[in-house]
Design a protein around this motif. Structure first.
Motif, PDB file in Angstrom:
ATOM      1  N   HIS A 192       2.560  -7.077  -3.353  1.00  0.00           N
ATOM      2  CA  HIS A 192       2.858  -7.066  -1.920  1.00  0.00           C
ATOM      3  C   HIS A 192       3.074  -8.487  -1.408  1.00  0.00           C
ATOM      4  O   HIS A 192       4.026  -8.744  -0.650  1.00  0.00           O
ATOM      5  N   ARG A 193       2.220  -9.401  -1.822  1.00  0.00           N
ATOM      6  CA  ARG A 193       2.337 -10.796  -1.353  1.00  0.00           C
ATOM      7  C   ARG A 193       3.618 -11.447  -1.869  1.00  0.00           C
ATOM      8  O   ARG A 193       4.263 -12.217  -1.160  1.00  0.00           O
ATOM      9  N   GLU A 194       3.997 -11.144  -3.116  1.00  0.00           N
ATOM     10  CA  GLU A 194       5.233 -11.706  -3.662  1.00  0.00           C
ATOM     11  C   GLU A 194       6.460 -11.120  -2.984  1.00  0.00           C
ATOM     12  O   GLU A 194       7.474 -11.805  -2.821  1.00  0.00           O
ATOM     13  N   ARG A 195       6.369  -9.869  -2.577  1.00  0.00           N
ATOM     14  CA  ARG A 195       7.516  -9.200  -1.973  1.00  0.00           C
ATOM     15  C   ARG A 195       7.665  -9.526  -0.491  1.00  0.00           C
ATOM     16  O   ARG A 195       8.762  -9.798  -0.009  1.00  0.00           O
ATOM     17  N   VAL A 196       6.557  -9.526   0.265  1.00  0.00           N
ATOM     18  CA  VAL A 196       6.602  -9.670   1.719  1.00  0.00           C
ATOM     19  C   VAL A 196       6.425 -11.121   2.155  1.00  0.00           C
ATOM     20  O   VAL A 196       6.995 -11.561   3.151  1.00  0.00           O
ATOM     21  N   GLY A 197       5.625 -11.886   1.403  1.00  0.00           N
ATOM     22  CA  GLY A 197       5.349 -13.264   1.796  1.00  0.00           C
ATOM     23  C   GLY A 197       3.908 -13.428   2.245  1.00  0.00           C
ATOM     24  O   GLY A 197       3.062 -12.555   2.036  1.00  0.00           O
ATOM     25  N   TYR A 198       3.629 -14.550   2.883  1.00  0.00           N
ATOM     26  CA  TYR A 198       2.262 -14.886   3.262  1.00  0.00           C
ATOM     27  C   TYR A 198       1.710 -13.954   4.334  1.00  0.00           C
ATOM     28  O   TYR A 198       2.446 -13.458   5.197  1.00  0.00           O
ATOM     29  N   PHE A 199       0.418 -13.733   4.275  1.00  0.00           N
ATOM     30  CA  PHE A 199      -0.278 -12.925   5.271  1.00  0.00           C
ATOM     31  C   PHE A 199      -0.454 -13.731   6.552  1.00  0.00           C
ATOM     32  O   PHE A 199      -0.690 -14.944   6.517  1.00  0.00           O
ATOM     33  N   THR A 200      -0.341 -13.051   7.669  1.00  0.00           N
ATOM     34  CA  THR A 200      -0.664 -13.665   8.961  1.00  0.00           C
ATOM     35  C   THR A 200      -1.940 -13.086   9.546  1.00  0.00           C
ATOM     36  O   THR A 200      -2.506 -13.645  10.482  1.00  0.00           O
ATOM     37  N   SER A 201      -2.410 -11.955   8.967  1.00  0.00           N
ATOM     38  CA  SER A 201      -3.638 -11.319   9.442  1.00  0.00           C
ATOM     39  C   SER A 201      -4.251 -10.518   8.300  1.00  0.00           C
ATOM     40  O   SER A 201      -3.530  -9.974   7.453  1.00  0.00           O
ATOM     41  N   VAL A 202      -5.576 -10.452   8.282  1.00  0.00           N
ATOM     42  CA  VAL A 202      -6.252  -9.667   7.245  1.00  0.00           C
ATOM     43  C   VAL A 202      -5.942  -8.184   7.388  1.00  0.00           C
ATOM     44  O   VAL A 202      -6.045  -7.415   6.420  1.00  0.00           O
ATOM     45  N   TYR A 203      -5.533  -7.762   8.565  1.00  0.00           N
ATOM     46  CA  TYR A 203      -5.267  -6.343   8.790  1.00  0.00           C
ATOM     47  C   TYR A 203      -3.944  -5.886   8.172  1.00  0.00           C
ATOM     48  O   TYR A 203      -3.634  -4.697   8.189  1.00  0.00           O
ATOM     49  N   GLU A 204      -3.175  -6.831   7.630  1.00  0.00           N
ATOM     50  CA  GLU A 204      -1.982  -6.454   6.883  1.00  0.00           C
ATOM     51  C   GLU A 204      -2.342  -5.748   5.582  1.00  0.00           C
ATOM     52  O   GLU A 204      -1.475  -5.168   4.924  1.00  0.00           O
ATOM     53  N   LEU A 205      -3.614  -5.783   5.197  1.00  0.00           N
ATOM     54  CA  LEU A 205      -4.053  -5.053   4.004  1.00  0.00           C
ATOM     55  C   LEU A 205      -3.780  -3.563   4.139  1.00  0.00           C
ATOM     56  O   LEU A 205      -3.673  -2.845   3.139  1.00  0.00           O
ATOM     57  N   GLN A 206      -3.658  -3.078   5.377  1.00  0.00           N
ATOM     58  CA  GLN A 206      -3.397  -1.652   5.596  1.00  0.00           C
ATOM     59  C   GLN A 206      -2.036  -1.236   5.039  1.00  0.00           C
ATOM     60  O   GLN A 206      -1.817  -0.050   4.786  1.00  0.00           O
ATOM     61  N   GLY A 207      -1.137  -2.206   4.846  1.00  0.00           N
ATOM     62  CA  GLY A 207       0.190  -1.872   4.359  1.00  0.00           C
ATOM     63  C   GLY A 207       0.334  -1.912   2.849  1.00  0.00           C
ATOM     64  O   GLY A 207       1.434  -1.739   2.334  1.00  0.00           O
ATOM     65  N   ILE A 208      -0.783  -2.118   2.127  1.00  0.00           N
ATOM     66  CA  ILE A 208      -0.731  -2.215   0.671  1.00  0.00           C
ATOM     67  C   ILE A 208      -1.127  -0.883   0.053  1.00  0.00           C
ATOM     68  O   ILE A 208      -2.141  -0.284   0.444  1.00  0.00           O
ATOM     69  N   LYS A 209      -0.351  -0.424  -0.890  1.00  0.00           N
ATOM     70  CA  LYS A 209      -0.656   0.826  -1.581  1.00  0.00           C
ATOM     71  C   LYS A 209      -1.999   0.708  -2.294  1.00  0.00           C
ATOM     72  O   LYS A 209      -2.291  -0.284  -2.938  1.00  0.00           O
ATOM     73  N   GLY A 210      -2.803   1.752  -2.165  1.00  0.00           N
ATOM     74  CA  GLY A 210      -4.091   1.778  -2.833  1.00  0.00           C
ATOM     75  C   GLY A 210      -5.228   1.227  -2.005  1.00  0.00           C
ATOM     76  O   GLY A 210      -6.404   1.372  -2.381  1.00  0.00           O
ATOM     77  N   PHE A 211      -4.936   0.590  -0.869  1.00  0.00           N
ATOM     78  CA  PHE A 211      -5.981   0.057   0.008  1.00  0.00           C
ATOM     79  C   PHE A 211      -6.248   1.056   1.127  1.00  0.00           C
ATOM     80  O   PHE A 211      -5.562   1.072   2.152  1.00  0.00           O
ATOM     81  N   ASP A 212      -7.258   1.907   0.912  1.00  0.00           N
ATOM     82  CA  ASP A 212      -7.629   2.849   1.957  1.00  0.00           C
ATOM     83  C   ASP A 212      -8.561   2.172   2.957  1.00  0.00           C
ATOM     84  O   ASP A 212      -8.948   1.007   2.800  1.00  0.00           O
ATOM     85  N   LEU A 213      -8.953   2.899   3.990  1.00  0.00           N
ATOM     86  CA  LEU A 213      -9.772   2.324   5.054  1.00  0.00           C
ATOM     87  C   LEU A 213     -11.120   1.834   4.523  1.00  0.00           C
ATOM     88  O   LEU A 213     -11.596   0.751   4.900  1.00  0.00           O
ATOM     89  N   GLU A 214     -11.730   2.603   3.624  1.00  0.00           N
ATOM     90  CA  GLU A 214     -13.031   2.218   3.081  1.00  0.00           C
ATOM     91  C   GLU A 214     -12.937   0.899   2.304  1.00  0.00           C
ATOM     92  O   GLU A 214     -13.794   0.017   2.438  1.00  0.00           O
ATOM     93  N   THR A 215     -11.881   0.750   1.505  1.00  0.00           N
ATOM     94  CA  THR A 215     -11.698  -0.484   0.745  1.00  0.00           C
ATOM     95  C   THR A 215     -11.499  -1.671   1.674  1.00  0.00           C
ATOM     96  O   THR A 215     -12.088  -2.743   1.478  1.00  0.00           O
ATOM     97  N   ILE A 216     -10.678  -1.504   2.698  1.00  0.00           N
ATOM     98  CA  ILE A 216     -10.412  -2.589   3.647  1.00  0.00           C
ATOM     99  C   ILE A 216     -11.686  -2.996   4.374  1.00  0.00           C
ATOM    100  O   ILE A 216     -11.984  -4.189   4.533  1.00  0.00           O
TER     101      ILE A 216
END
Length: 450
Positions: free
Chosen positions: A61-85
């Motif tokens: 995800h980071r290689e495809r989209v680029g740098y994160f601007t917020s930790v809440y962008e983790l919601q857009g990654i496959k496999g990262f459910d709410l509990e994991t985040i």
């Protein structure tokens, strides 16, 4: 933090020995959070509640989209459910600027020391035996633990451990230097050509663990994700477990997409040595770390073992290929008792192993595998894939085949037996997550021991 540990511990008997090291890592990340824009695979693997699949999806995800601007962008990654985040949020951050000087730590270093004392109120039978001809505990019921940690400039890390178990002598018999167990190491990171350099006690983790994987084994979340590993390379032995680590030197150097890790160790193990056919023979190795009775004292450090090897890796984006060679030598001939269940076990003075591992993250599928061979003996194989089918459904499938004469001393691959060998099976994991409040998980493992 307790909830995280409770959800990820596989072997509760190893809590005292292994969990403290994981607590240290989490506490380190809690104080100085991991930057999502700079975190490597090895950094993310230290957050042991993340699976290999989730780590690879994060990197992709980071290689495809680029740098994160917020930790809440983790919601857009496959496999990262709410509990994991929610679990990962206390340990990560996103820097306000990508300038490496931002937030530079002015402190030269930090550290701590900790001691603990235990004593069981009820007296065990072994303490009440006075007859010198009978097996008895030679020491007091007191149990001590000492831990010291020191870090300097986020580059030098020093660990020191000392322990005495209940029943072990203190400053007498084989413990004439005090504690029964001493352990320490120095880790240097990012110094010259070295990515990592360790001298002292350390762990090694490569591939799927079929050839060598030392250290504690923790769960990886739900049944879909637990079948795959990503080797973290070399790291310090910081727990209180008195066996299952290497004592010597190891380092990692990196050039472009290539990485090499040579390692060497000399281990003195507790084991039983007897005379057989006119020569000294090692018949068993005791990994409990207990040296309370006269026989346990006599067997302490009796087995001399040399270990050395080399791991080479090539990594490009979401693909990694690794080659591993490992040689284990004994001073005395290793020969377990002549029993039917020992018919296929290793016998000799030297065991050589070789193997190859790889993993690939392609779209929504993470594929992994390793094959390892004990020279002049059997093979071990482990292959599988984890797939995310949208935001609500994921699955995994894994096949393993460890031949009965596959020999190893430091392996921890996925399987039902306590040691790899004489096992074949196929695993299927399914996870359905229809909403934040509901989750259905199931797994099937069909296996046999030929």
């Amino acid at each position: 933090m307790n909830a995280i540990l409770n959800d990820n511990i596989i072997d509760e008997e190893q809590i005292d020995e292994e969990v403290f090291g994981q607590v240290e890592l989490l506490e380190e990340f809690r104080k100085s959070r991991l930057d999502l824009n700079k975190a490597s695979r090895i950094d993310l693997d230290k957050l042991f509640f993340l699976s290999s699949y989730q780590i690879e999806q994060f990197i992709a995800h980071r290689e495809r989209v680029g740098y994160f601007t917020s930790v809440y962008e983790l919601q857009g990654i496959k496999g990262f459910d709410l509990e994991t985040i929610q679990t990962v949020l206390p340990f990560v951050k996103v820097s306000e600027t990508l300038n490496p000087e931002f937030g530079k730590i002015n402190k030269e270093g930090s550290g701590f020391g900790m001691g603990s004392y235990f004593r069981q109120l009820e007296e065990k039978k072994g303490f009440g035996i006075d007859d010198p001809l009978r097996s008895r505990y030679l020491g007091t019921p007191d149990k001590f633990r000492i831990r010291v940690r020191q870090e300097h400039r986020k580059q030098y890390y020093l660990t020191f451990n000392a322990a005495k178990d209940a029943g072990e002598p203190f400053f007498e018999f084989a413990q004439r230097y005090g504690f029964d167990y001493y352990s320490g190491s120095l880790l240097v990171k990012e110094k010259g050509i070295f990515k990592r350099f360790i001298v002292g006690d350390y762990h090694i983790q490569f591939g799927q663990g079929l050839a060598i994987w030392t250290g504690g084994q923790f769960g990886r979340g739900n049944p879909v994700l637990q079948v795959a590993n990503i080797g973290a390379g070399i790291r310090q032995h910081s727990g209180m477990r008195e066996s299952g680590f290497l004592r010597g030197m190891a380092f990692t150097v990196e050039k472009g997409r290539f990485r090499m890790t040579p390692y060497a160790a000399f281990n003195e193990l507790t084991g039983t040595i007897s005379d057989k056919y006119g020569r000294r023979v090692v018949s068993s190795i005791n990994k409990s770390g207990l040296h309370r009775t006269p026989s346990e004292q006599r067997n302490k450090n009796a087995v001399k073992q040399w270990v050395y090897g080399l791991n080479s890796e090539y990594e490009k984006q979401s693909f990694r290929l690794g080659l591993n060679y490992l040689s284990t030598h004994f001073k005395d001939y290793f020969s377990p008792p002549d029993r039917e269940y020992n018919a296929y076990r290793f016998r000799g003075k030297q065991l050589q192993q070789g193997g190859a591992s790889a993993h690939l993250n392609w779209r929504n599928v993470f594929m992994f595998g390793e094959s390892a061979h004990s020279l002049n003996a059997g093979w071990g194989h482990s292959y599988g894939a984890i797939a995310s089918w949208g935001s609500k459904f994921s699955s995994s499938i894994a096949y393993r085949n460890y031949q009965s004469d596959y020999h190893q001393f430091y392996a921890q691959g996925y399987g039902r037996l306590s040691t790899l060998g004489n096992e074949e099976g196929i695993y299927l994991g399914l996870l359905y997550h229809p909403s934040r409040r509901w989750e259905w998980a199931n797994s099937f493992d069909i296996h046999q021991f030929p």
